[in-house]
Design an enzyme around this catalytic site. Structure first.
Site, PDB file in Angstrom:
ATOM      1  N   TYR A 155       0.807  -1.225   0.000  1.00 49.37           N
ATOM      2  CA  TYR A 155       0.000   0.000   0.000  1.00 49.37           C
ATOM      3  C   TYR A 155       0.842   1.280   0.000  1.00 49.37           C
ATOM      4  O   TYR A 155       0.290   2.375  -0.054  1.00 49.37           O
ATOM      5  CB  TYR A 155      -0.937   0.018   1.208  1.00 49.37           C
ATOM      6  CG  TYR A 155      -1.939  -1.108   1.210  1.00 49.37           C
ATOM      7  CD1 TYR A 155      -2.952  -1.159   0.253  1.00 49.37           C
ATOM      8  CD2 TYR A 155      -1.865  -2.128   2.147  1.00 49.37           C
ATOM      9  CE1 TYR A 155      -3.873  -2.199   0.240  1.00 49.37           C
ATOM     10  CE2 TYR A 155      -2.784  -3.170   2.148  1.00 49.37           C
ATOM     11  CZ  TYR A 155      -3.777  -3.201   1.193  1.00 49.37           C
ATOM     12  OH  TYR A 155      -4.689  -4.227   1.181  1.00 49.37           O
TER      13      TYR A 155
ATOM     14  N   TYR B 276      -5.648  -1.179   9.890  1.00 48.72           N
ATOM     15  CA  TYR B 276      -6.081  -0.860   8.534  1.00 48.72           C
ATOM     16  C   TYR B 276      -6.962   0.380   8.581  1.00 48.72           C
ATOM     17  O   TYR B 276      -7.430   0.799   9.638  1.00 48.72           O
ATOM     18  CB  TYR B 276      -6.773  -2.063   7.877  1.00 48.72           C
ATOM     19  CG  TYR B 276      -5.751  -3.047   7.372  1.00 48.72           C
ATOM     20  CD1 TYR B 276      -5.195  -2.905   6.105  1.00 48.72           C
ATOM     21  CD2 TYR B 276      -5.287  -4.072   8.191  1.00 48.72           C
ATOM     22  CE1 TYR B 276      -4.216  -3.767   5.653  1.00 48.72           C
ATOM     23  CE2 TYR B 276      -4.307  -4.950   7.748  1.00 48.72           C
ATOM     24  CZ  TYR B 276      -3.774  -4.792   6.481  1.00 48.72           C
ATOM     25  OH  TYR B 276      -2.796  -5.644   6.037  1.00 48.72           O
TER      26      TYR B 276
ATOM     27  N   ASN C 165      -9.961   1.173   7.965  1.00 47.03           N
ATOM     28  CA  ASN C 165     -11.293   1.161   8.581  1.00 47.03           C
ATOM     29  C   ASN C 165     -11.266   0.942  10.094  1.00 47.03           C
ATOM     30  O   ASN C 165     -12.313   0.856  10.721  1.00 47.03           O
ATOM     31  CB  ASN C 165     -12.207   0.130   7.892  1.00 47.03           C
ATOM     32  CG  ASN C 165     -11.687  -1.283   8.015  1.00 47.03           C
ATOM     33  OD1 ASN C 165     -10.618  -1.517   8.564  1.00 47.03           O
ATOM     34  ND2 ASN C 165     -12.433  -2.241   7.486  1.00 47.03           N
TER      35      ASN C 165
ATOM     36  N   ASN D 132     -13.751   5.563   4.840  1.00 45.02           N
ATOM     37  CA  ASN D 132     -13.832   4.618   5.961  1.00 45.02           C
ATOM     38  C   ASN D 132     -12.968   5.002   7.151  1.00 45.02           C
ATOM     39  O   ASN D 132     -13.329   4.725   8.300  1.00 45.02           O
ATOM     40  CB  ASN D 132     -13.477   3.204   5.493  1.00 45.02           C
ATOM     41  CG  ASN D 132     -14.569   2.601   4.638  1.00 45.02           C
ATOM     42  OD1 ASN D 132     -15.743   2.931   4.801  1.00 45.02           O
ATOM     43  ND2 ASN D 132     -14.199   1.734   3.721  1.00 45.02           N
TER      44      ASN D 132
ATOM     45  N   HIS E   4      -4.672   6.106  -1.461  1.00 41.85           N
ATOM     46  CA  HIS E   4      -5.331   6.074  -0.146  1.00 41.85           C
ATOM     47  C   HIS E   4      -4.358   6.412   0.986  1.00 41.85           C
ATOM     48  O   HIS E   4      -4.785   6.732   2.091  1.00 41.85           O
ATOM     49  CB  HIS E   4      -5.925   4.679   0.074  1.00 41.85           C
ATOM     50  CG  HIS E   4      -7.272   4.675   0.729  1.00 41.85           C
ATOM     51  ND1 HIS E   4      -8.105   5.775   0.795  1.00 41.85           N
ATOM     52  CD2 HIS E   4      -7.958   3.667   1.349  1.00 41.85           C
ATOM     53  CE1 HIS E   4      -9.229   5.442   1.430  1.00 41.85           C
ATOM     54  NE2 HIS E   4      -9.161   4.179   1.776  1.00 41.85           N
TER      55      HIS E   4
END
Length: 197
Positions: free
Chosen positions: A21, A72, A74, A120, A26
């Site tokens: 990631y 993570y 969320n 989120n 994001h």
């Protein structure tokens, strides 16, 4: 909307953990906080009790904490709530830095309060702070894929080099305004940042 004069005590950069990631759209918020920590000579270090990487620094005589949750996206609220409870930081003294689909790459906008807009990380932070939406946000534009069904795949991908460079430019443009936010000068930070990006 009236700008607050609350001094920011905690800056949170949202992202997902793991090499896959790194530098994805994001993770723009995480990139902002990691670069800020590095530029100020206070790199983040793993801090299990805060569920993330953490640093504490002095900006113009003000005590400011930096946090990148390693939950993570969320579950970001778990880390934010842990720091706020430990240091007794009210939500309005928190700045959450996150990627923003509704702004093009290269734009950075400060905002106070509001909903989660489908993000989120913001949704979980609002919930973890007792449904409190009063924290500040630094929104880093990543653009929109044009179709809601494409969003989840889009945000988890790296931007093409031109877009990536525009996001980096916005990060660099926003960083100097942290000093204004640390002393509660939201009006100056907003006026100057919004005229630059």
């Amino acid at each position: 909307m009236k700008t607050p004069d609350t001094c920011i005590q905690l800056i949170v950069g949202l992202g997902n953990p793991g090499n896959e990631y790194e530098h994805t759209r994001h993770n723009a918020g995480q990139d902002f906080v990691e670069e800020l920590a590095r530029d100020l000579g206070q790199p983040l270090s793993p801090t299990p009790k805060f569920f993330g990487h953490f640093s504490r620094l002095n900006i113009n005589g003000k005590d400011v904490r930096l946090l990148v949750p390693t939950t993570y996206m969320n579950r970001s609220g778990q880390a934010v709530a842990a720091v706020c409870q430990f240091y007794k930081i009210p939500p309005e003294a928190v700045l959450v830095v996150h990627d923003e689909l509704d702004l093009p790459p290269g734009k950075a906008r400060l905002k106070i309060g509001g909903g989660h807009g489908g993000h989120n990380g913001l949704r979980d932070i609002i919930s973890s702070l007792g449904n409190n939406k009063d924290f500040g946000r630094l929104r880093l534009g990543i653009g929109h894929p044009g179709n809601a069904k494409l969003v989840s795949n889009y945000v988890l991908k790296k931007a093409p080099s031109e877009e990536f460079n525009a996001i980096e430019d916005a990060i660099r443009a926003a960083q100097p305004h942290v000093a204004d936010l640390a002393k509660g000068d939201w009006e100056k930070a907003m006026r100057e940042l919004h005229s630059k990006t």
